[in-house]
Design a protein around this motif. Sequence first.
Motif, PDB file in Angstrom:
ATOM      1  N   ASN A 176       0.806  -1.218   0.000  1.00 23.48           N
ATOM      2  CA  ASN A 176       0.000   0.000   0.000  1.00 23.48           C
ATOM      3  C   ASN A 176       0.838   1.267   0.000  1.00 23.48           C
ATOM      4  O   ASN A 176       1.864   1.355   0.677  1.00 23.48           O
ATOM      5  CB  ASN A 176      -0.913  -0.002   1.234  1.00 23.48           C
ATOM      6  CG  ASN A 176      -1.898  -1.146   1.218  1.00 23.48           C
ATOM      7  OD1 ASN A 176      -2.883  -1.133   0.504  1.00 23.48           O
ATOM      8  ND2 ASN A 176      -1.611  -2.172   2.029  1.00 23.48           N
ATOM      9  N   LYS A 177       0.368   2.268  -0.755  1.00 21.03           N
ATOM     10  CA  LYS A 177       1.019   3.573  -0.746  1.00 21.03           C
ATOM     11  C   LYS A 177       0.762   4.299   0.566  1.00 21.03           C
ATOM     12  O   LYS A 177       1.606   5.062   1.037  1.00 21.03           O
ATOM     13  CB  LYS A 177       0.513   4.409  -1.919  1.00 21.03           C
ATOM     14  CG  LYS A 177       0.941   3.878  -3.282  1.00 21.03           C
ATOM     15  CD  LYS A 177       0.455   4.755  -4.401  1.00 21.03           C
ATOM     16  CE  LYS A 177       0.921   4.219  -5.755  1.00 21.03           C
ATOM     17  NZ  LYS A 177       0.439   5.060  -6.884  1.00 21.03           N
ATOM     18  N   GLN A 178      -0.420   4.083   1.151  1.00 24.93           N
ATOM     19  CA  GLN A 178      -0.716   4.654   2.465  1.00 24.93           C
ATOM     20  C   GLN A 178      -0.017   3.778   3.503  1.00 24.93           C
ATOM     21  O   GLN A 178      -0.419   2.656   3.763  1.00 24.93           O
ATOM     22  CB  GLN A 178      -2.220   4.703   2.715  1.00 24.93           C
ATOM     23  CG  GLN A 178      -2.616   5.457   3.978  1.00 24.93           C
ATOM     24  CD  GLN A 178      -4.117   5.439   4.217  1.00 24.93           C
ATOM     25  OE1 GLN A 178      -4.791   4.450   3.921  1.00 24.93           O
ATOM     26  NE2 GLN A 178      -4.657   6.542   4.730  1.00 24.93           N
ATOM     27  N   GLN A 179       1.059   4.303   4.096  1.00 28.26           N
ATOM     28  CA  GLN A 179       1.927   3.517   4.955  1.00 28.26           C
ATOM     29  C   GLN A 179       1.502   3.572   6.420  1.00 28.26           C
ATOM     30  O   GLN A 179       1.128   4.618   6.947  1.00 28.26           O
ATOM     31  CB  GLN A 179       3.359   4.021   4.834  1.00 28.26           C
ATOM     32  CG  GLN A 179       3.942   3.861   3.427  1.00 28.26           C
ATOM     33  CD  GLN A 179       4.405   2.466   3.148  1.00 28.26           C
ATOM     34  OE1 GLN A 179       5.486   2.058   3.581  1.00 28.26           O
ATOM     35  NE2 GLN A 179       3.612   1.711   2.392  1.00 28.26           N
ATOM     36  N   LEU A 180       1.594   2.414   7.082  1.00 26.10           N
ATOM     37  CA  LEU A 180       1.373   2.344   8.519  1.00 26.10           C
ATOM     38  C   LEU A 180       2.665   2.743   9.227  1.00 26.10           C
ATOM     39  O   LEU A 180       3.750   2.281   8.864  1.00 26.10           O
ATOM     40  CB  LEU A 180       0.980   0.926   8.928  1.00 26.10           C
ATOM     41  CG  LEU A 180      -0.417   0.461   8.480  1.00 26.10           C
ATOM     42  CD1 LEU A 180      -0.498  -1.057   8.500  1.00 26.10           C
ATOM     43  CD2 LEU A 180      -1.493   1.062   9.378  1.00 26.10           C
ATOM     44  N   PRO A 201      -5.401  -1.002   4.735  1.00 26.25           N
ATOM     45  CA  PRO A 201      -4.667  -0.738   5.976  1.00 26.25           C
ATOM     46  C   PRO A 201      -5.470   0.089   6.966  1.00 26.25           C
ATOM     47  O   PRO A 201      -5.281  -0.037   8.177  1.00 26.25           O
ATOM     48  CB  PRO A 201      -3.416   0.001   5.504  1.00 26.25           C
ATOM     49  CG  PRO A 201      -3.800   0.609   4.195  1.00 26.25           C
ATOM     50  CD  PRO A 201      -4.749  -0.378   3.573  1.00 26.25           C
ATOM     51  N   ALA A 202      -6.383   0.919   6.454  1.00 26.68           N
ATOM     52  CA  ALA A 202      -7.217   1.727   7.351  1.00 26.68           C
ATOM     53  C   ALA A 202      -8.139   0.840   8.178  1.00 26.68           C
ATOM     54  O   ALA A 202      -8.337   1.068   9.378  1.00 26.68           O
ATOM     55  CB  ALA A 202      -8.030   2.740   6.544  1.00 26.68           C
ATOM     56  N   GLY A 203      -8.695  -0.196   7.547  1.00 23.07           N
ATOM     57  CA  GLY A 203      -9.539  -1.130   8.279  1.00 23.07           C
ATOM     58  C   GLY A 203      -8.760  -1.893   9.320  1.00 23.07           C
ATOM     59  O   GLY A 203      -9.241  -2.142  10.431  1.00 23.07           O
ATOM     60  N   GLU A 221      -1.269   9.824   3.074  1.00 24.77           N
ATOM     61  CA  GLU A 221       0.016   9.148   2.900  1.00 24.77           C
ATOM     62  C   GLU A 221       0.330   8.136   3.994  1.00 24.77           C
ATOM     63  O   GLU A 221       1.060   7.175   3.748  1.00 24.77           O
ATOM     64  CB  GLU A 221       1.159  10.177   2.846  1.00 24.77           C
ATOM     65  CG  GLU A 221       1.184  11.037   1.594  1.00 24.77           C
ATOM     66  CD  GLU A 221       0.136  12.135   1.641  1.00 24.77           C
ATOM     67  OE1 GLU A 221      -0.205  12.576   2.767  1.00 24.77           O
ATOM     68  OE2 GLU A 221      -0.346  12.539   0.575  1.00 24.77           O
ATOM     69  N   GLU A 222      -0.195   8.360   5.224  1.00 26.24           N
ATOM     70  CA  GLU A 222       0.199   7.478   6.311  1.00 26.24           C
ATOM     71  C   GLU A 222      -0.879   7.326   7.369  1.00 26.24           C
ATOM     72  O   GLU A 222      -1.799   8.144   7.468  1.00 26.24           O
ATOM     73  CB  GLU A 222       1.500   7.967   6.951  1.00 26.24           C
ATOM     74  CG  GLU A 222       1.396   9.303   7.637  1.00 26.24           C
ATOM     75  CD  GLU A 222       2.721   9.744   8.246  1.00 26.24           C
ATOM     76  OE1 GLU A 222       3.788   9.321   7.738  1.00 26.24           O
ATOM     77  OE2 GLU A 222       2.688  10.512   9.219  1.00 26.24           O
ATOM     78  N   ILE A 223      -0.724   6.263   8.147  1.00 20.91           N
ATOM     79  CA  ILE A 223      -1.614   5.975   9.276  1.00 20.91           C
ATOM     80  C   ILE A 223      -0.715   5.789  10.492  1.00 20.91           C
ATOM     81  O   ILE A 223       0.079   4.844  10.535  1.00 20.91           O
ATOM     82  CB  ILE A 223      -2.437   4.699   9.032  1.00 20.91           C
ATOM     83  CG1 ILE A 223      -3.263   4.836   7.754  1.00 20.91           C
ATOM     84  CG2 ILE A 223      -3.337   4.406  10.226  1.00 20.91           C
ATOM     85  CD1 ILE A 223      -3.923   3.540   7.316  1.00 20.91           C
ATOM     86  N   ARG A 224      -0.833   6.690  11.462  1.00 23.34           N
ATOM     87  CA  ARG A 224       0.036   6.638  12.642  1.00 23.34           C
ATOM     88  C   ARG A 224      -0.672   5.931  13.794  1.00 23.34           C
ATOM     89  O   ARG A 224      -1.832   6.210  14.085  1.00 23.34           O
ATOM     90  CB  ARG A 224       0.461   8.047  13.072  1.00 23.34           C
ATOM     91  CG  ARG A 224       1.459   8.658  12.120  1.00 23.34           C
ATOM     92  CD  ARG A 224       2.160   9.873  12.706  1.00 23.34           C
ATOM     93  NE  ARG A 224       3.310  10.227  11.882  1.00 23.34           N
ATOM     94  CZ  ARG A 224       4.527   9.756  12.037  1.00 23.34           C
ATOM     95  NH1 ARG A 224       4.766   8.900  13.031  1.00 23.34           N
ATOM     96  NH2 ARG A 224       5.514  10.114  11.250  1.00 23.34           N
ATOM     97  N   LEU A 225       0.082   5.015  14.421  1.00 25.46           N
ATOM     98  CA  LEU A 225      -0.433   4.235  15.538  1.00 25.46           C
ATOM     99  C   LEU A 225       0.363   4.580  16.796  1.00 25.46           C
ATOM    100  O   LEU A 225       1.594   4.551  16.773  1.00 25.46           O
ATOM    101  CB  LEU A 225      -0.300   2.736  15.257  1.00 25.46           C
ATOM    102  CG  LEU A 225      -0.856   2.247  13.903  1.00 25.46           C
ATOM    103  CD1 LEU A 225      -0.476   0.786  13.696  1.00 25.46           C
ATOM    104  CD2 LEU A 225      -2.349   2.434  13.835  1.00 25.46           C
ATOM    105  N   SER A 226      -0.327   4.900  17.875  1.00 23.30           N
ATOM    106  CA  SER A 226       0.360   5.238  19.108  1.00 23.30           C
ATOM    107  C   SER A 226      -0.528   4.894  20.312  1.00 23.30           C
ATOM    108  O   SER A 226      -1.743   4.695  20.162  1.00 23.30           O
ATOM    109  CB  SER A 226       0.726   6.728  19.143  1.00 23.30           C
ATOM    110  OG  SER A 226      -0.441   7.526  19.032  1.00 23.30           O
TER     111      SER A 226
END
Length: 233
Positions: A176-180, A201-203, A221-226
């Motif tokens: 995926n272009k949208q990076q985790l 990746p969003a799901g 562009e990205e999905i940030r997890l914290s």
Amino acid sequence: MAAAIAGMVGFSRWTGEHIATERGEIRRLPLEDGSVATIDSGSDLRVALDEESRRVTLARGQAWFQVAKDRRRPFIVDAGIAQARAIGTAFSVSRTENGVQIAVTEGIVATWARNGAGAMTILRAGDFATFERGALVPATGNSPQAIERSLAWRAGEIALEGDTLSDAIARFNRYNKQQLVLSDPSLANEKLVGLFRIDNPAGFARTLAISLDISVSMTAEEIRLSRKKIAGS
């Protein structure tokens, strides 16, 4: 789900060509001899079929081969430090910078190291062999279920069974272009179980937000997890 997979998988026919798949592209290639190669994202290979041999050179990535029987022409996959040969069977070959892994889903495959002085390892359905650089013989094992999970990409899925969050993120980011992005390293070793769509990746992140009670922020562009901040901290 079927529509999503159809959009990801390309169909064509090759007898002696160079094939390279882009990020997120999974391609199914019927070969002239009746075999089929299913090629993973970010892979590069060459196919050469003639009257005496059938040879695939895998420069990088992974492919799963359903090999048509032809005793006159063994089917050989050259993955650099390791080779695999079959007549009529189904197996995968994965090549990375760290080494090569061969996994058999049907039939029997002979495999050997390029510098292994002719020593062969015979693999049967459910067996796998991992070659590291410089090793004359591979590390082997038998794990049919793990092999099937590792090949879930053929159906446009990622199967997790005790995998760490950092490993899962690396797998999603290959497609995926949208990076985790993992903002909190303390989450890296969280263990996960589940079946997820490769192209969503969003799901996957929304599932993590519930199961791990973490914070998720998204851009194109990205999905940030914290970890969620505790009030007053």
